[in-house]
Motif scaffolding. Structure first.
Motif, PDB file in Angstrom:
ATOM      1  N   THR A  29       1.008  -1.035   0.142  1.00  0.00           N
ATOM      2  CA  THR A  29      -0.227   0.024  -0.108  1.00  0.00           C
ATOM      3  C   THR A  29       1.147   1.244   0.557  1.00  0.00           C
ATOM      4  OG1 THR A  29      -1.522  -1.296   1.709  1.00  0.00           O
ATOM      5  CG2 THR A  29      -1.981   1.232   0.906  1.00  0.00           C
ATOM      6  N   LEU A  30       2.406   1.173   0.521  1.00  0.00           N
ATOM      7  CA  LEU A  30       2.786   2.230   0.639  1.00  0.00           C
ATOM      8  C   LEU A  30       3.397   2.147  -0.042  1.00  0.00           C
ATOM      9  CD1 LEU A  30       3.966   1.468   4.313  1.00  0.00           C
ATOM     10  CD2 LEU A  30       3.143   3.927   3.757  1.00  0.00           C
ATOM     11  N   VAL A  31       3.872   1.897  -1.429  1.00  0.00           N
ATOM     12  CA  VAL A  31       4.368   1.765  -2.402  1.00  0.00           C
ATOM     13  C   VAL A  31       3.819   2.411  -3.484  1.00  0.00           C
ATOM     14  CG1 VAL A  31       5.476   0.240  -4.435  1.00  0.00           C
ATOM     15  CG2 VAL A  31       6.488  -0.123  -1.833  1.00  0.00           C
ATOM     16  N   TYR A  32       2.464   1.907  -3.407  1.00  0.00           N
ATOM     17  CA  TYR A  32       1.806   1.987  -4.171  1.00  0.00           C
ATOM     18  C   TYR A  32       1.054   3.834  -4.278  1.00  0.00           C
ATOM     19  CZ  TYR A  32       0.130  -1.959  -6.779  1.00  0.00           C
ATOM     20  OH  TYR A  32      -0.055  -2.960  -8.309  1.00  0.00           O
ATOM     21  N   ALA A  33       1.423   3.970  -2.981  1.00  0.00           N
ATOM     22  CA  ALA A  33       1.202   5.833  -2.354  1.00  0.00           C
ATOM     23  C   ALA A  33       2.745   6.227  -2.812  1.00  0.00           C
ATOM     24  CB  ALA A  33       0.634   6.083  -0.846  1.00  0.00           C
ATOM     25  N   MET A  34       3.423   6.047  -3.136  1.00  0.00           N
ATOM     26  CA  MET A  34       5.025   6.530  -2.767  1.00  0.00           C
ATOM     27  C   MET A  34       4.965   6.803  -3.719  1.00  0.00           C
ATOM     28  SD  MET A  34       7.746   5.768   0.411  1.00  0.00           S
ATOM     29  CE  MET A  34       8.675   4.979  -0.908  1.00  0.00           C
ATOM     30  N   THR A  88       3.186  -4.724 -12.286  1.00  0.00           N
ATOM     31  CA  THR A  88       3.306  -6.482 -12.511  1.00  0.00           C
ATOM     32  C   THR A  88       4.241  -6.004 -11.634  1.00  0.00           C
ATOM     33  OG1 THR A  88       3.363  -5.656 -15.063  1.00  0.00           O
ATOM     34  CG2 THR A  88       4.172  -7.442 -14.372  1.00  0.00           C
ATOM     35  N   PHE A  89       3.524  -7.666 -10.422  1.00  0.00           N
ATOM     36  CA  PHE A  89       4.562  -7.327  -9.317  1.00  0.00           C
ATOM     37  C   PHE A  89       6.247  -8.393  -9.765  1.00  0.00           C
ATOM     38  CE2 PHE A  89       2.537  -6.811  -5.823  1.00  0.00           C
ATOM     39  CZ  PHE A  89       1.423  -6.477  -6.638  1.00  0.00           C
ATOM     40  N   ILE A  90       7.403  -7.711  -9.366  1.00  0.00           N
ATOM     41  CA  ILE A  90       8.942  -8.304  -9.863  1.00  0.00           C
ATOM     42  C   ILE A  90       9.121  -8.766  -7.670  1.00  0.00           C
ATOM     43  CG2 ILE A  90      10.915  -8.087 -11.225  1.00  0.00           C
ATOM     44  CD1 ILE A  90       9.290  -5.764 -12.370  1.00  0.00           C
ATOM     45  N   ALA A  91      10.216  -9.722  -8.310  1.00  0.00           N
ATOM     46  CA  ALA A  91      10.729  -9.727  -6.850  1.00  0.00           C
ATOM     47  C   ALA A  91       9.553  -9.731  -5.794  1.00  0.00           C
ATOM     48  CB  ALA A  91      11.654  -9.030  -6.461  1.00  0.00           C
ATOM     49  N   LEU A 100       6.864  -7.741  -5.528  1.00  0.00           N
ATOM     50  CA  LEU A 100       7.034  -5.272  -4.950  1.00  0.00           C
ATOM     51  C   LEU A 100       6.022  -5.231  -6.940  1.00  0.00           C
ATOM     52  CD1 LEU A 100       9.483  -4.472  -2.555  1.00  0.00           C
ATOM     53  CD2 LEU A 100       7.890  -4.150  -2.347  1.00  0.00           C
ATOM     54  N   PRO A 101       5.434  -4.058  -6.593  1.00  0.00           N
ATOM     55  CA  PRO A 101       5.489  -3.149  -7.937  1.00  0.00           C
ATOM     56  C   PRO A 101       6.125  -2.876  -8.503  1.00  0.00           C
ATOM     57  CG  PRO A 101       4.111  -2.447  -6.004  1.00  0.00           C
ATOM     58  CD  PRO A 101       4.835  -3.810  -5.632  1.00  0.00           C
ATOM     59  N   SER A 102       6.038  -2.964  -9.889  1.00  0.00           N
ATOM     60  CA  SER A 102       7.174  -2.410 -11.089  1.00  0.00           C
ATOM     61  C   SER A 102       7.104  -0.755 -10.820  1.00  0.00           C
ATOM     62  CB  SER A 102       6.991  -2.822 -12.712  1.00  0.00           C
ATOM     63  OG  SER A 102       5.688  -2.351 -12.783  1.00  0.00           O
ATOM     64  N   GLN A 110      -1.026   3.363 -12.822  1.00  0.00           N
ATOM     65  CA  GLN A 110      -1.838   2.353 -11.615  1.00  0.00           C
ATOM     66  C   GLN A 110      -2.920   2.710 -11.427  1.00  0.00           C
ATOM     67  OE1 GLN A 110       0.589   4.197  -9.305  1.00  0.00           O
ATOM     68  NE2 GLN A 110      -0.684   4.204  -6.789  1.00  0.00           N
ATOM     69  N   LEU A 111      -3.838   2.837 -11.460  1.00  0.00           N
ATOM     70  CA  LEU A 111      -5.194   3.507 -10.990  1.00  0.00           C
ATOM     71  C   LEU A 111      -6.693   3.045 -11.754  1.00  0.00           C
ATOM     72  CD1 LEU A 111      -5.402   5.421  -8.581  1.00  0.00           C
ATOM     73  CD2 LEU A 111      -6.245   7.849  -9.642  1.00  0.00           C
ATOM     74  N   GLY A 112      -5.420   2.939 -12.952  1.00  0.00           N
ATOM     75  CA  GLY A 112      -6.715   2.140 -13.580  1.00  0.00           C
ATOM     76  C   GLY A 112      -8.152   3.462 -14.429  1.00  0.00           C
TER      77      GLY A 112
END
Lengths: 326, 322
Positions: free
Chosen positions: A53-58, A166-169, A171-173, A240-242
């Motif tokens: 969630t934080l990654v998407y927000a950041m 897309t998730f790489i390792a 985490l989202p790309s 990301q948001l779509g």
């Protein structure tokens, strides 16, 4: 003789070192303290789902903040970052059916074009940067409203969506996009002559002119760079948001600004950089997410971010060099 | 021999006026355009009265900041004072009754003083300081209001009809505008503000306490915004907005710039803002009643802002803009 040598090689006292490096140490300590506080209050934070969630927000926020950092490093201000982000995102969602993935270069070119207008207004026509970008941002908002007609538009293109989700390792790309862009920006700022000249202009514009820097050209370049990054943030944000409407990214200017100054980039220009903004973005995103989890809505967050912006703005300004400020 | 001389004199007066107030030209042009395009809608008493109503809102918000712009700084906190002041009145009315309306001017005074202190002593650029404060105020307003627009009742006497046809708010605005013009044009404070705006270092060397007069400018601006907010408050039907609208922040700025006050400071003032606000109101009204797509209006406002700043700052030399 021996004694003086001893003084020469004496290691600085911790207090001296702290005073010298307060702009680096401060944000690090603040980030650790904030992360710690929210971790204690809510242990879900540093679990996998919380981090996603934080990654998407950041991530998109970090890209836009890097662009704003360059402008603030130069001692100017760019009000139009959020509106350009919005326009670029809306261009993507509106024209992807007709143009396919060509919308990405289109959105970026439009963003850079508005950055160029910002730069021309500021550097050539001598309009104060705040007012110039405010005017441009009103125009951009108007265009965004006109294009989207105020409706909510949804994204259907799978390839475009897969750019960021897309998730790489694990985490989202979009995280890798953001980190990569932040590293490139840091390298531009620290290693290249272009970056050093931005610092020089921010530190002392008249001195920069006297040492042979083409001030107007660099100002235009920096505004174009800032708008390019804002446009890129918009493209990735939409992916990301779509989907989104003209309300997208509302009230983001003050958090963006707060994250830049909280990282240690001074409003007076000449210090800081994208690597410091990374810390500022972490601080701001953490506060945002943490307050949201504790049940404090957007309104009270605005109060907090405004207070951070004012306090950090005051704390980071270097008052030795400037005689007066408008 | 006498007639040509007089003719020349009148012509020269007209050309001088246009040189000083080029906005008159724009105003006349737009009035002519709109009245020829939509005579049945533009030239009505209803339209006239609504132009006056909007003009009052605009001028009361822009008269204070135009005093600050004279010194070369910017004050964007007016909408914040209006919002937070309104909600404080809503909170206080059941407790202390009718006098709680005075909280708005007091809030304006305190806000202006705070901005002035931070700006002058901590050397924070005024636009970003006031913008941050504006966001704080709007956040506080929404928090206190609990997310619902609140309506304050019991202050109808402020804008009760006095002369039929003319909004009472307009009558209230006249002494406020005159007071602002008096301060800027006829007192020592005004002269010092102009000198700070045109050359701050020179003003300092001439022995003017620059910090003190800057604080004073922001305080006066806050007070005017506060007094203006009391009138706007009823002019808008007594409701307290909880969402910050960028347009309400930008319109007074357009009015100031359109009136011919330079953003770098040292010229212009409230007397010019009157014409700027009138012109801008006419343009907005004309666009609103036209057949234009409503989404285009914002675009045109932005272009107008850019164009008026560019035209206004032409020929400014030797100023380092940031």
């Amino acid at each position: 003789m021996k004694r003086s040598e001893k003084i020469m090689v004496r290691r600085p006292l911790p207090s001296e070192w702290l005073r010298k490096n307060i702009s680096t140490v401060g944000p690090v300590v603040a980030a650790i303290v904030i992360i710690g506080i929210f971790q204690v209050i809510n242990p879900v934070f540093l679990k996998y789902q919380g981090i996603i969630t934080l990654v998407y927000a950041m991530s998109y926020f970090l890209i836009a903040a890097c662009g704003l950092t360059f402008v603030i490093m130069m001692g100017s201000f760019d009000f139009s970052v959020v509106s350009i982000l919005k326009l670029s995102a809306l261009i993507c969602v509106l024209y992807i059916d007709r143009l396919g993935l060509l919308v990405i270069p289109l959105a970026l070119v439009v963003s850079v074009g508005f950055g160029f207008i910002n730069g021309i207004l500021f550097a050539k026509l001598k309009v104060p940067s705040f007012m110039a970008t405010l005017g441009v941002s009103i125009v951009v908002e108007g265009i965004a409203l006109y294009l989207s007609k105020g409706f909510l538009h949804m994204l259907t293109d799978k390839t475009f969506k897969s750019l960021t989700v897309t998730f790489i390792a694990g985490l989202p790309s979009i995280l890798y996009w953001a980190i990569g862009i932040c590293i490139i920006c840091t390298l531009i700022a620290i290693i290249t002559p272009f970056g050093r000249r931005i610092y020089a202009i921010g530190g002392n514009p008249i001195g920069a002119v006297l040492s042979g820097i083409n001030l107007d050209r660099y100002r235009i370049y920096v505004f174009m760079l800032g708008s390019f990054l804002a446009g890129l943030a918009g493209v990735l944000y939409m992916s990301q948001l779509g989907g989104g409407s003209v309300e997208l990214g509302a009230d983001m200017t003050i958090p963006l600004f707060a994250s830049v100054v909280a990282g240690g980039t001074a409003l007076s220009g000449g210090v800081g950089g994208p690597h410091k903004t990374l810390l500022g973005v972490i601080i701001i995103t953490w506060i945002q997410a943490g307050m949201l989890m504790l049940g404090y809505g957007r309104e009270i967050q605005m109060v907090v971010f405004g207070a951070i912006a004012i306090i950090m703005g005051i704390a980071t300004i270097d008052r030795r060099g400037i005689k007066f400020v408008k | 021999m006498k007639t040509p001389d007089r003719k020349k004199l009148i012509l020269s007066i007209i050309s001088q006026t246009i040189k000083i107030y080029p906005v008159i030209f724009i105003l006349i042009a737009f009035v002519v355009i709109f009245s020829s395009l939509y005579p049945e809608r533009f030239l009505t008493s209803l339209n006239f009265s609504s132009i006056l109503r909007q003009f009052v809102t605009l001028i009361l918000f822009s008269v204070g900041p135009s005093i600050v712009v004279v010194t070369g700084s910017l004050d964007l906190s007016y909408v914040g004072i209006w919002m937070l002041g309104g909600i404080l009145v809503w909170v206080l009315t059941p407790i202390i009754g009718i006098f709680s309306i005075l909280v708005i001017p007091l809030l304006g005074l305190a806000t202006g003083f705070l901005i002035g202190i931070i700006h002058a002593k901590a050397k924070m650029p005024s636009f970003i300081l006031t913008l941050s404060l504006l966001v704080i105020y709007s956040g506080l307003t929404a928090t206190i209001a609990g997310g619902i627009p609140r309506i304050v009742k019991g202050y109808d006497f402020i804008t009760a009809d006095f002369i039929p046809g003319i909004p009472t708010a307009f009558l209230w605005a006249i002494p406020i505008i005159i007071a602002a013009i008096y301060i800027v044009k006829r007192t020592r404070i005004g002269i010092y503000l102009y000198s700070i705006g045109s050359n701050e270092e020179g003003a300092r060397l001439a022995g003017i306490n620059v910090d003190k007069y800057k604080i004073m400018a922001f305080t006066i601006s806050g007070l005017f915004s506060g007094i203006g907010s009391v009138i706007i408050f009823k002019n808008q039907g007594g409701s307290v907005p909880i969402m910050l609208n960028l347009n309400t922040v930008v319109y007074p700025l357009v009015a100031i710039v359109l009136g011919g006050t330079l953003l770098v400071g040292g010229s212009g003032g409230p007397h010019r803002t009157i014409l700027g606000a009138l012109t801008f109101t006419v343009i907005i009204r004309g666009l609103t009643i036209s057949f234009l797509d409503p989404t285009m209006i914002q675009l045109i406002v932005g272009l107008l802002l850019i164009a008026s700043i560019v035209v206004g700052s032409r020929g400014v030399k030797g100023v380092m803009v940031t």
